[in-house]
Structures are given as C-alpha cells and as structure tokens.
Design an enzyme around this catalytic site. Structure first.
Site, PDB file in Angstrom:
ATOM      1  N   LYS A  22       0.836  -1.212   0.000  1.00  8.55           N
ATOM      2  CA  LYS A  22       0.000   0.000   0.000  1.00  8.55           C
ATOM      3  C   LYS A  22       0.864   1.253   0.000  1.00  8.55           C
ATOM      4  O   LYS A  22       0.637   2.177  -0.781  1.00  8.55           O
ATOM      5  CB  LYS A  22      -0.903   0.010   1.249  1.00  8.55           C
ATOM      6  CG  LYS A  22      -1.572   1.367   1.500  1.00  8.55           C
ATOM      7  CD  LYS A  22      -2.368   1.400   2.790  1.00  8.55           C
ATOM      8  CE  LYS A  22      -1.610   1.662   4.042  1.00  8.55           C
ATOM      9  NZ  LYS A  22      -1.471   3.059   4.458  1.00  8.55           N
ATOM     10  N   ASN A  23       1.862   1.283   0.889  1.00  9.50           N
ATOM     11  CA  ASN A  23       2.625   2.521   1.056  1.00  9.50           C
ATOM     12  C   ASN A  23       3.633   2.768  -0.065  1.00  9.50           C
ATOM     13  O   ASN A  23       4.275   3.823  -0.111  1.00  9.50           O
ATOM     14  CB  ASN A  23       3.302   2.559   2.430  1.00  9.50           C
ATOM     15  CG  ASN A  23       2.271   2.786   3.525  1.00  9.50           C
ATOM     16  OD1 ASN A  23       1.134   3.170   3.252  1.00  9.50           O
ATOM     17  ND2 ASN A  23       2.671   2.548   4.767  1.00  9.50           N
ATOM     18  N   CYS A 123      -4.119  13.078  13.338  1.00 11.49           N
ATOM     19  CA  CYS A 123      -4.851  11.847  13.068  1.00 11.49           C
ATOM     20  C   CYS A 123      -4.729  10.971  14.297  1.00 11.49           C
ATOM     21  O   CYS A 123      -4.064  11.338  15.266  1.00 11.49           O
ATOM     22  CB  CYS A 123      -4.321  11.153  11.826  1.00 11.49           C
ATOM     23  SG  CYS A 123      -2.707  10.444  12.050  1.00 11.49           S
ATOM     24  N   ARG A 128       1.255  14.556  13.559  1.00 12.16           N
ATOM     25  CA  ARG A 128       1.699  14.377  12.170  1.00 12.16           C
ATOM     26  C   ARG A 128       1.683  15.665  11.334  1.00 12.16           C
ATOM     27  O   ARG A 128       0.933  15.791  10.356  1.00 12.16           O
ATOM     28  CB  ARG A 128       0.875  13.282  11.482  1.00 12.16           C
ATOM     29  CG  ARG A 128       1.059  11.948  12.140  1.00 12.16           C
ATOM     30  CD  ARG A 128       0.290  10.866  11.447  1.00 12.16           C
ATOM     31  NE  ARG A 128       0.982  10.300  10.299  1.00 12.16           N
ATOM     32  CZ  ARG A 128       0.435   9.403   9.491  1.00 12.16           C
ATOM     33  NH1 ARG A 128      -0.784   8.987   9.678  1.00 12.16           N
ATOM     34  NH2 ARG A 128       1.130   8.928   8.480  1.00 12.16           N
ATOM     35  N   ASP A 313       4.864   0.454  11.900  1.00 12.71           N
ATOM     36  CA  ASP A 313       3.645  -0.165  11.374  1.00 12.71           C
ATOM     37  C   ASP A 313       3.509  -1.638  11.782  1.00 12.71           C
ATOM     38  O   ASP A 313       2.500  -2.270  11.460  1.00 12.71           O
ATOM     39  CB  ASP A 313       3.599  -0.053   9.837  1.00 12.71           C
ATOM     40  CG  ASP A 313       3.362   1.389   9.385  1.00 12.71           C
ATOM     41  OD1 ASP A 313       3.005   2.233  10.219  1.00 12.71           O
ATOM     42  OD2 ASP A 313       3.541   1.656   8.172  1.00 12.71           O
ATOM     43  N   ARG A 405      -8.565  -0.597   4.569  1.00 12.94           N
ATOM     44  CA  ARG A 405      -7.680   0.450   4.032  1.00 12.94           C
ATOM     45  C   ARG A 405      -6.312  -0.117   3.674  1.00 12.94           C
ATOM     46  O   ARG A 405      -5.648   0.412   2.781  1.00 12.94           O
ATOM     47  CB  ARG A 405      -7.486   1.573   5.064  1.00 12.94           C
ATOM     48  CG  ARG A 405      -8.704   2.408   5.272  1.00 12.94           C
ATOM     49  CD  ARG A 405      -8.399   3.586   6.142  1.00 12.94           C
ATOM     50  NE  ARG A 405      -7.462   4.491   5.490  1.00 12.94           N
ATOM     51  CZ  ARG A 405      -7.161   5.692   5.949  1.00 12.94           C
ATOM     52  NH1 ARG A 405      -7.713   6.141   7.047  1.00 12.94           N
ATOM     53  NH2 ARG A 405      -6.302   6.450   5.309  1.00 12.94           N
TER      54      ARG A 405
HETATM   55  C1  EPZ Z   1       4.510   6.907   6.354  1.00  7.60           C
HETATM   56  O1  EPZ Z   1       3.778   7.984   6.921  1.00  7.60           O
HETATM   57  C2  EPZ Z   1       3.542   5.762   6.220  1.00  7.60           C
HETATM   58  N1  EPZ Z   1       2.449   6.161   5.343  1.00  7.60           N
HETATM   59  C3  EPZ Z   1       3.024   5.358   7.595  1.00  7.60           C
HETATM   60  O2  EPZ Z   1       2.190   4.237   7.435  1.00  7.60           O
HETATM   61  C4  EPZ Z   1       4.208   4.973   8.486  1.00  7.60           C
HETATM   62  O3  EPZ Z   1       3.747   4.693   9.786  1.00  7.60           O
HETATM   63  C5  EPZ Z   1       5.222   6.128   8.538  1.00  7.60           C
HETATM   64  O4  EPZ Z   1       5.605   6.495   7.187  1.00  7.60           O
HETATM   65  C6  EPZ Z   1       6.484   5.787   9.300  1.00  7.60           C
HETATM   66  O5  EPZ Z   1       7.100   4.671   8.738  1.00  7.60           O
HETATM   67  C7  EPZ Z   1       2.608   6.088   4.031  1.00  7.60           C
HETATM   68  O6  EPZ Z   1       3.652   5.698   3.518  1.00  7.60           O
HETATM   69  C8  EPZ Z   1       1.439   6.469   3.173  1.00  7.60           C
HETATM   70  P1  EPZ Z   1       6.725  10.200   8.396  1.00  7.60           P
HETATM   71  P2  EPZ Z   1       4.403   9.455   6.925  1.00  7.60           P
HETATM   72  O7  EPZ Z   1       6.642  11.478   7.645  1.00  7.60           O
HETATM   73  O8  EPZ Z   1       5.136   9.660   5.661  1.00  7.60           O
HETATM   74  C9  EPZ Z   1       6.858  13.481  11.886  1.00  7.60           C
HETATM   75  C10 EPZ Z   1       0.252   2.942   7.813  1.00  7.60           C
HETATM   76  O9  EPZ Z   1      -0.297   2.394   8.798  1.00  7.60           O
HETATM   77  N2  EPZ Z   1       6.783  14.512  10.814  1.00  7.60           N
HETATM   78  O10 EPZ Z   1       7.902   9.327   8.170  1.00  7.60           O
HETATM   79  O11 EPZ Z   1       3.292  10.394   7.237  1.00  7.60           O
HETATM   80  C11 EPZ Z   1       5.593  12.657  11.997  1.00  7.60           C
HETATM   81  O12 EPZ Z   1       4.597  13.307  12.759  1.00  7.60           O
HETATM   82  C12 EPZ Z   1       0.819   4.318   7.903  1.00  7.60           C
HETATM   83  O13 EPZ Z   1       0.320   2.394   6.696  1.00  7.60           O
HETATM   84  C13 EPZ Z   1       6.913  15.850  11.139  1.00  7.60           C
HETATM   85  O14 EPZ Z   1       7.055  16.216  12.320  1.00  7.60           O
HETATM   86  O15 EPZ Z   1       5.392   9.352   8.149  1.00  7.60           O
HETATM   87  C14 EPZ Z   1       6.126  11.386  12.635  1.00  7.60           C
HETATM   88  O16 EPZ Z   1       6.226  11.558  14.015  1.00  7.60           O
HETATM   89  C15 EPZ Z   1       0.504   5.028   9.149  1.00  7.60           C
HETATM   90  N3  EPZ Z   1       6.864  16.782  10.134  1.00  7.60           N
HETATM   91  C16 EPZ Z   1       7.524  11.252  12.025  1.00  7.60           C
HETATM   92  O17 EPZ Z   1       7.854  12.557  11.541  1.00  7.60           O
HETATM   93  C17 EPZ Z   1       6.705  16.415   8.829  1.00  7.60           C
HETATM   94  O18 EPZ Z   1       6.655  17.308   7.954  1.00  7.60           O
HETATM   95  C18 EPZ Z   1       7.645  10.263  10.864  1.00  7.60           C
HETATM   96  O19 EPZ Z   1       6.583  10.505   9.939  1.00  7.60           O
HETATM   97  C19 EPZ Z   1       6.593  15.050   8.502  1.00  7.60           C
HETATM   98  C20 EPZ Z   1       6.641  14.104   9.523  1.00  7.60           C
END
Ligand code: EPZ
Length: 426
Positions: A22-23, A123, A128, A313, A405
C-alpha cells in the site's frame, strides 16, 4: 460497517500470497502527475486507500483505469494518465480522509507551477505535521503560504534544484521532495532521506520514467532534474507490513505457513526478533517460511525506528504477540507519539500491559480471552485480529473499514490457512 469474527485456537498451515505494498502504491500513483504520458502500475493491491487515491487523482483530470487480477495476492493494474491537468486543488474533505493525499503537493507544483492542498491536521496516531514537506518545497524555490487551513504554493518560474537537509527522517517528506526534484532545474541533494523500501521503489519507477536519481536506499539521494518524464510501467514491491503481520499471525497461532511473493530483506529487523521469540523463519525461493510448533513464544523487547530498524507499522502486531509470550517485554514507540491505542483493547482481552511514556511493558499471559474490540487505525486493528487468533473463544473486531484500508482480503488469506475467521456484513 462490517465486522470480523474470529474463533481462536486454530493453527495456521499452508500458503499466504503477499500483495503489493500500500505505502509504495500510493506515492507511485501520485507520480503519474509528473508526466503527460501514461504510467502503468501492476501488482497494485485492491485496497480502500488505493481506490481513494485514484479518485483524488481523477479530481485533477488524471484518467485512472483499474483492471483487477483474479487470483488472490496477485494485485491489479492501474493505467494512469495525466495528459491534461484540470485542477491543482486538494480539498479538506479529501485530504482529511487520507494523509497520503498530501503527497500530491510536490508533483503538482513541479508539473503545474502551483498547488493548493488542505493541511491534513492530526490523526489517530499523532499530530503528524507536514512542516518538513513544506520546507523541502520552499528550498526548491516554491513560495508557500498558509491560508484558511490550506497550503497555497506557487513556483511560476519552475522549481530549482537545492540542498534539502531533513532534521529527522520522514518518509512522506522524502517522497514529496524526490518527486518534485525530478522536474526541478539542476541538482537536488536530499540529506537524511528516508531509506524505506517504498522510497527505493518510487525512485526506481521515476527512473523508468526518465528521472536521473542516484543514492536510492541511502540517506543521501541526488536528483538531477530533467525537463519532462515519459511513459513507463512498474510493478509495485511486496508489502513488508503485510509480510510481517502474517509472520506474526503464525508466531501467535502456531503452525507453518509460507508467505509467497515477498522477500526476507523487507522484514530484516523483524526476523531476529521472531527467532528470539521461538519462531522459525527461513527464506525460500518464493518468499519466507514461518513456523512455530509447541512451545509458547518467549518475550523479546523492541523499539521502533526508521528503516532498516523495526517499523512502527508492525509495533501493534508485535505487542499482540508479546501479550501471549512467556516473560516481560518492553516495546518502545519512537516514531509516533500516540500509537498505543490498541493497548486498552488488548487489556479487554486479558493482556497485562502498562504504558509508561513511550514504552509499553508487556507481561505475557498464557491465554487471551475473546472479546468485542475496536481500533482507530489499521495496524492496531490488525493486532486485534492477531490477538483473536490466539484467544480463547470469540473475538469480534468492529470498524473493519480500517483493515480494508491496508490489508487486501485479510479474512480470506487467513481462513485459507485454517483460521476460523469470517466477515460479518452489516
Ligand atoms: C509513512 O507515513 C507511512 N504512510 C506510515 O504508514 C508509516 O507509519 C510512517 O511512514 C512511518 O514509517 C505512508 O507511507 C502512506 P513520516 P508518513 O513522515 O510519511 C513526523 C500505515 O499504517 N513529521 O515518516 O506520514 C511525523 O509526525 C501508515 O500504513 C513531522 O514532524 O510518516 C512522525 O512523528 C501510518 N513533520 C515522524 O515525523 C513532517 O513534515 C515520521 O513521519 C513530517 C513528519
């Protein structure tokens, strides 16, 4: 909304085909925005989020034609073509339903020179924010402002290559920056880039579309911008989270199952933990063989980290396994600040878990008890399914919408290997 009913105690034996990730599929679909030529994606999982992304892309004038594959786990084909972009606005109603919608921001800016995308907001698993995405696009020369809950950005003269140094690893921000940089003028260096296999997969697809990228799979990705991208075909990589989830299903329920169409290197951080907990895991020609016979799992501690570390995840599913293990395990969540929503539900099933800040202290019990449960995100929901496989009696998982999802035909895959599981349509 549908429910899933599980009667625990059955061992699992046979074969589970693993679907496309998915991701990986979501950003790959977004990449179609970068070119007026067709992008063909195969091994695309049939999931609610994937259908949702296709609808979002149609909103911008992209044609998105889906051809399903008949066999379980084979995935379908998406033919995407953004010949003419008819819009560059992603409304709140769309983005709030799926955060991955924010990935359109960089590609729209790179291709059309402007984008208006709703801020996603918080969320269930945490605040996030998207500040890193915005900083990356600003570094590439976009003028970004926030108004009425929207991010509005312009790059009338086109994006310009730049050095983007992320203060911490973000999967989504790396993907947004990578896609935008393919069409920026000159060289972009993304430092502290995420190294998740889904980024590598996106980079390979972009390369097939004519992008010039090096350093994929490392934390320093270099992109030399090109004027335009062309048609390409790409097969989505196997889902490592689905792989890990079913590996843990076998670890918790017992039995022997081959996970086919996947790869050991995608779950490199999980395998030693499973082995330490008493599960046999071996790479096969087709994927992975996972087996546990007889003895109860033993407790092992783990902490989530960006790839190649143990993935957030899989944290909820690992906690379900540890809830039945012998001994005490410490599970630390370092990526998201609120990703323990499965704990109260596991407690209702008889688990012994205490949360102390970012760490859950899990003392295994010999047997969980079935119960009606509910979770508010998809990985947490899957952990409750796993707990149900090991529990005495009946577990009913509510709000199956979350599972749909991210897990393709979950109840079918598990019942084929002997689980007593069925969907109860409402
Ligand atoms: C991706 O989310 C995945 N989603 C998530 O999968 C996964 O949990 C996550 O990466 C971590 O591996 C998709 O690929 C569609 P991040 P993403 O940006 O890209 C903080 C699932 O269940 N952050 O790596 O949104 C954020 O809040 C989902 O399939 C900022 O502070 O994750 C988090 O604490 C859920 N500012 C950390 O960084 C930003 O601009 C990592 O988030 C961006 C992120």
């Amino acid at each position: 909304m549908d429910k899933i009913r599980i009667r625990g105690g059955a061992r699992l034996n046979g074969e589970i085909p693993i679907s496309g990730a998915k991701n990986a599929a979501l950003p790959l679909m977004v990449a179609a925005l970068l070119t007026d030529a067709p992008l063909t994606l195969t091994n695309v999982p049939k999931l609610a989020d994937v259908a949702f992304m296709a609808d979002l892309l149609r909103h911008f004038g992209v044609t998105a034609e889906w051809t399903p594959e008949a066999a379980l786990g084979q995935g379908g084909r998406y033919e995407l073509c953004a010949a003419d972009l008819t819009g560059t606005t992603a409304d709140y109603d769309i983005v709030r339903k799926m955060r991955a919608s924010f990935l359109v921001f960089g590609p729209l800016l790179a291709r059309a020179g402007h984008a208006k995308v709703s801020l996603p907001g918080g969320c269930a698993i945490g605040a996030r924010p998207v500040d890193l995405h915005l900083k990356a696009l600003e570094a590439l020369g976009a003028k970004v402002e926030l108004a009425d809950g929207y991010v509005i950005a312009e790059a009338p003269g086109g994006l310009k290559g730049a050095n983007i140094a992320f203060p911490f690893v973000s999967v989504g921000a790396t993907e947004n920056a990578l896609m935008a940089a393919t069409l920026a003028e000159g060289r972009t260096v993304i430092s502290n880039a995420a190294r998740e296999p889904e980024i590598d997969d996106l980079g390979r697809c972009l390369t097939a579309m004519g992008a010039r990228i090096s350093g994929l799979g490392t934390s320093s990705i270099v992109v030399d911008g090109v004027k335009s991208l062309h048609a390409a075909a790409h097969a989505v990589l196997p889902d490592r989270i689905e792989t890990g989830t079913y590996a843990m299903a076998v670890a918790i329920a017992g039995g022997a199952v081959e996970l086919t169409g996947t790869r050991a290197d995608l779950v490199g951080a999980l395998i030693p933990l499973l082995k330490e907990a008493g599960t046999d895991v071996t790479a096969t020609n087709n994927g992975l063989m996972v087996a546990r016979n007889g003895v109860r799992p033993t407790s092992v501690s783990a902490a989530t980290e960006p790839f190649p570390g143990f993935p957030t995840d899989l944290q909820a599913q690992f906690m379900a396994l540890m809830a039945t293990a012998e001994g005490t395990s410490h599970i630390r969540e370092t990526i998201f600040e609120n990703r323990f929503m499965h704990v109260p539900e596991l407690l209702r099933m008889g688990a012994n878990i205490k949360v102390d800040g970012d760490t859950a202290i899990v003392t295994g019990v010999p047997r969980l008890n079935g119960a009606p449960v509910m979770a508010t995100d998809l990985r947490a929901s899957s952990s409750l399914v796993l707990a149900g496989l090991a529990a005495e009696g009946e577990t009913v998982v509510n709000r199956v919408y979350h599972l749909d999802r991210g897990f393709e035909r979950l109840e079918e895959k598990l019942s084929r290997v002997g689980a007593d599981i069925e969907r109860l349509p409402v």
